[in-house]
Design an enzyme around this catalytic site. Structure first.
Site, PDB file in Angstrom:
ATOM      1  N   ASP A 117       0.821  -1.211   0.000  1.00 35.45           N
ATOM      2  CA  ASP A 117       0.000   0.000   0.000  1.00 35.45           C
ATOM      3  C   ASP A 117       0.856   1.262   0.000  1.00 35.45           C
ATOM      4  O   ASP A 117       0.517   2.264  -0.636  1.00 35.45           O
ATOM      5  CB  ASP A 117      -0.959  -0.001   1.194  1.00 35.45           C
ATOM      6  CG  ASP A 117      -0.248  -0.195   2.533  1.00 35.45           C
ATOM      7  OD1 ASP A 117       0.874  -0.736   2.554  1.00 35.45           O
ATOM      8  OD2 ASP A 117      -0.836   0.184   3.565  1.00 35.45           O
ATOM      9  N   ARG A 118       2.006   1.205   0.673  1.00 34.55           N
ATOM     10  CA  ARG A 118       2.891   2.370   0.729  1.00 34.55           C
ATOM     11  C   ARG A 118       3.561   2.604  -0.630  1.00 34.55           C
ATOM     12  O   ARG A 118       3.740   3.749  -1.064  1.00 34.55           O
ATOM     13  CB  ARG A 118       3.917   2.186   1.839  1.00 34.55           C
ATOM     14  CG  ARG A 118       3.268   1.980   3.198  1.00 34.55           C
ATOM     15  CD  ARG A 118       4.277   1.699   4.293  1.00 34.55           C
ATOM     16  NE  ARG A 118       4.973   2.932   4.687  1.00 34.55           N
ATOM     17  CZ  ARG A 118       5.933   2.962   5.595  1.00 34.55           C
ATOM     18  NH1 ARG A 118       6.330   1.831   6.178  1.00 34.55           N
ATOM     19  NH2 ARG A 118       6.511   4.115   5.925  1.00 34.55           N
TER      20      ARG A 118
END
EC number: 2.7.1.33
Length: 263
Positions: A117-118
Site C-alpha cells: 500500500d505504501r
C-alpha cells in the site's frame, strides 16, 4: 481508439486491515467506489455476493470487468479476493508485490519490507505531485512516506492510527468508555467522554504535525504534504499541515501501476 477499448474498465482493490477499498475506473474516471469490512473469516462467495450486488446497484455489468489490480496487507484476504475474481469475473488479478513495476525507486535497507500500500501511494504521488512529498495515510496505522525531490522513496515513519489509539485506551483501562471519534469544539472536555475525544483527536493531530515537521527538517526543504486514508478528511478539519487531501490516492496509484504492467 475503438469503442471497446474506450469503454474498458479496471477494478482496483486496496485490502487493508480494517476495510477493503474497491474502485471501478473507466479510463481515468473513477466510476464507483465502495468499502467492505476486512473479515478474514468471510468466504469468497460472501464477498462476491456483496460486490455483485454493489455492481448491480451502480448499473455496472460484471462481464465488463476483466482487468483487476490489487494491493494487500492481509495475506488471507489476498487469496480470498483472487478467488472472487477468478471464479465470478473470470479475471486473474495483478497483485502488487515483488517483480511488479511501480516507477518508484526504493532507497531502504530492505526494500521488500515496504508494504504494498505504501508503494502504491508513492507511485500515485510521484505522478500526481512531482517533487519532494510526504504522504500521510491515516488508517488502522498511520504511515508517513517520504519521496525525495527526484521521486525516490527514502523511508518514513509508522505510528498507531487514531482509532487504534482510541481502542487501546479503552482496552487498557477499567472505567474509560468507548468513544466516537469526532472533531471536538474545544480542547477542555467537560466530562469523561469529551475529555477523551479531545485527547484522542488533538493529541493525534499533534503526533501527525510533529512527525511531518521533523521529516521536513531532515529533508532540508519544504515538501508537499498529502493526506489520504479513512480519517484524512476528519483530521484535516483540525490541522493546516496538509497541502492536499486525496481520499482516492491509493486507487489512483493502483491504476498507474496497472498501466505500467499491462501487456
Amino acid at each position: 481508439m475503438n469503442k471497446q477499448a474506450a469503454t474498458e474498465k479496471l477494478v482496483a482493490v486496496d485490502i487493508g486491515n480494517t476495510s477493503v477499498n474497491i474502485g471501478i475506473f473507466e479510463g481515468e474516471q473513477l466510476l464507483a467506489n465502495w468499502h467492505l469490512g476486512s473479515v478474514a473469516q468471510r468466504m469468497a462467495d460472501e464477498y462476491a455476493s456483496l460486490l455483485l450486488g454493489l455492481l448491480q446497484h451502480a448499473g455496472i455489468q460484471a462481464g465488463e470487468l476483466n482487468r483487476v489490480i490489487m494491493c494487500s496487507v492481509v495475506p488471507p484476504l489476498t487469496t480470498t479476493f483472487e478467488e472472487v475474481f477468478k471464479t465470478y469475473f473470470k479475471a486473474t488479478p495483478l497483485v502488487v508485490g515483488a517483480g511488479i513495476k511501480s516507477g518508484v525507486k526504493i532507497r531502504m535497507d530492505n526494500p521488500r519490507e515496504v508494504g504494498a500500500d505504501r508503494i502504491v501511494n508513492a507511485a500515485a504521488a510521484r505522478v500526481l505531485y512531482p517533487g519532494a512529498c510526504i504522504i500521510v495515510d491515516m488508517g488502522t496505522a498511520t504511515t508517513f512516506d517520504t519521496l525525495s525531490e527526484s521521486g525516490e522513496y527514502i523511508g518514513g515513519a509508522i505510528a498507531p492510527g487514531i482509532a487504534t489509539s482510541a481502542q487501546a485506551i479503552v482496552e487498557k483501562t477499567s472505567k474509560l468508555p468507548k468513544i466516537e471519534i469526532i472533531h471536538p469544539a474545544k480542547a477542555i472536555g467537560s466530562n469523561t467522554v469529551s475529555a477523551m475525544q479531545s485527547g484522542v483527536y488533538f493529541g493525534y493531530i499533534g503526533l501527525v504535525e510533529e512527525l511531518v515537521r521533523r521529516i521536513q527538517a531532515e529533508l532540508g526543504q519544504k515538501a508537499r504534504v498529502v493526506a489520504t486514508g479513512g480519517y484524512a478528511s476528519l483530521i484535516a478539519e483540525g490541522s493546516r499541515i496538509f497541502d492536499i487531501v486525496r481520499s482516492d490516492l491509493t486507487l489512483q496509484g493502483l491504476r498507474f501501476i496497472y498501466q505500467m504492467n499491462k501487456v
